[in-house]
Scaffold this motif. Structure first.
Motif, short mmCIF file in Angstrom:
data_model
loop_
_atom_site.label_atom_id
_atom_site.label_comp_id
_atom_site.label_asym_id
_atom_site.label_seq_id
_atom_site.Cartn_x
_atom_site.Cartn_y
_atom_site.Cartn_z
N TYR A 33 0.78 -1.28 0.12
CA TYR A 33 0.09 -0.07 0.04
C TYR A 33 0.82 1.16 -0.03
O TYR A 33 0.21 2.23 0.17
CB TYR A 33 -1.04 0.14 1.22
N ALA A 35 2.96 4.07 -1.79
CA ALA A 35 3.06 4.80 -3.00
C ALA A 35 3.86 6.14 -3.07
O ALA A 35 3.80 6.69 -1.86
CB ALA A 35 1.64 4.95 -3.76
N TYR A 88 5.62 13.02 -2.50
CA TYR A 88 4.83 12.76 -1.33
C TYR A 88 4.74 11.03 -1.43
O TYR A 88 4.44 10.66 -2.21
CB TYR A 88 3.17 13.13 -1.41
N GLN A 90 2.49 7.91 0.29
CA GLN A 90 1.04 7.56 0.66
C GLN A 90 0.89 6.23 1.14
O GLN A 90 1.44 5.35 0.62
CB GLN A 90 0.11 7.92 -0.45
N ARG A 92 -2.26 3.77 2.05
CA ARG A 92 -3.85 3.86 2.15
C ARG A 92 -4.43 5.20 1.99
O ARG A 92 -4.08 5.95 0.90
CB ARG A 92 -4.38 3.18 3.20
N LYS A 93 -4.98 5.89 2.98
CA LYS A 93 -5.52 7.19 2.82
C LYS A 93 -4.94 8.25 3.54
O LYS A 93 -5.33 9.39 3.76
CB LYS A 93 -6.96 7.15 3.41
N PHE A 95 -1.29 10.67 3.54
CA PHE A 95 -0.21 11.32 2.86
C PHE A 95 0.80 11.65 3.83
O PHE A 95 0.54 12.38 4.90
CB PHE A 95 -0.75 12.27 2.01
N TRP B 49 -7.06 13.13 1.66
CA TRP B 49 -7.76 12.36 1.29
C TRP B 49 -9.25 12.64 1.77
O TRP B 49 -9.18 12.90 3.03
CB TRP B 49 -7.34 11.05 1.78
N LEU B 103 -5.33 -1.03 -4.10
CA LEU B 103 -4.39 -0.84 -3.27
C LEU B 103 -4.12 0.78 -2.60
O LEU B 103 -2.98 1.05 -2.25
CB LEU B 103 -2.85 -1.49 -3.80
N TYR B 104 -5.21 1.46 -3.26
CA TYR B 104 -5.27 2.70 -2.74
C TYR B 104 -4.29 3.85 -3.45
O TYR B 104 -4.54 5.21 -3.12
CB TYR B 104 -4.92 2.91 -1.16
#
Lengths: 104, 119
Positions: A33, A35, A88, A90, A92-93, A95, B49, B103-104
């Motif tokens: 997860y 990124a 950035y 990240q 999941r939700k 950052f 988000w 995977l978001y």
């Protein structure tokens, strides 16, 4: 709630140099997860790396991602002028707060 | 090639409702491969988000905004929308829509639209 802390806040380097950006999670996370995004002024973020180490479509191989658990790294092997931007991470939700890569 | 485009008013008065739409082209919003998300960025700050939706209508909202956010999808128009109620100056931001993978991570982004909250 997981917090992502990026360091350094600002990184000053010259073209041709190697850049190492860090993203640390407040607790262990799945690398699936994780990124990384690049954002230039006035533009939307662009996906660079997903799953901690997989390059997104069209991303040059000078960009690489690594890490696991709580510590993740984005490496740019040889900086090109167009690489100077904000990066950035990240998970999941959530950052990170971003690392600004500026020209020295 | 998937493309997303945000639209909506650039100026909203305090206490009113911010409404934005994201139009998806080059692919179907009913794709099982994606969720559809909203992300915002206040001036000079980082990314936040807001929430996401699946074509079936299932949603996730950021807990900090949950009481004020509604995200909906219109599969007939290949669009999804954001409503944020009771806005204040703190909601001034660039608002992005994006395709969200299981995977978001977000692989396609709209260009963003600036929304200013001011009387």
């Amino acid at each position: 709630e997981i917090v992502l802390t990026q360091s350094p806040g600002t990184l000053s380097l010259s073209p041709g140099e190697r850049a190492t950006l860090s993203c640390r999670a407040s607790q262990s996370v799945s690398s699936s997860y994780l990124a990384w995004y690049q954002q230039k002024p006035g533009q939307a973020p662009r996906l660079l790396i997903y799953g901690a180490s997989s390059r997104a479509t069209g991303i040059p191989d000078r960009f690489s991602g690594s890490g696991s658990g709580t510590d993740f790294t984005l490496t740019i092997s040889r900086l090109e002028p167009e690489d100077f931007a904000v990066y950035y991470c990240q998970q999941r939700k959530t950052f990170g707060q971003g690392t600004k890569l500026e020209i020295k | 090639q998937l493309q997303l485009q945000e639209s909506g008013p650039g100026l909203v008065k305090p206490s009113e409702t911010l409404s934005l739409t994201c139009t998806v082209s080059g692919g179907s919003i009913s794709s099982s491969s994606y969720y559809w998300g909203w992300i915002r960025q206040p001036p000079g700050k980082g990314l936040e988000w807001i929430g996401s939706i699946y074509y079936s209508g299932s949603t996730y909202y950021n807990p900090s905004l949950k009481s004020r956010v509604t995200i909906s999808v219109d599969t007939s128009k290949n669009q999804f929308s954001l409503k944020l109620s009771s806005v204040t100056a703190a909601d001034t931001a660039v608002y992005y829509c994006a395709s969200v993978t299981p995977l978001y991570y977000m692989d396609v982004w709209g260009k963003g639209t600036t929304v200013t909250v001011s009387s």
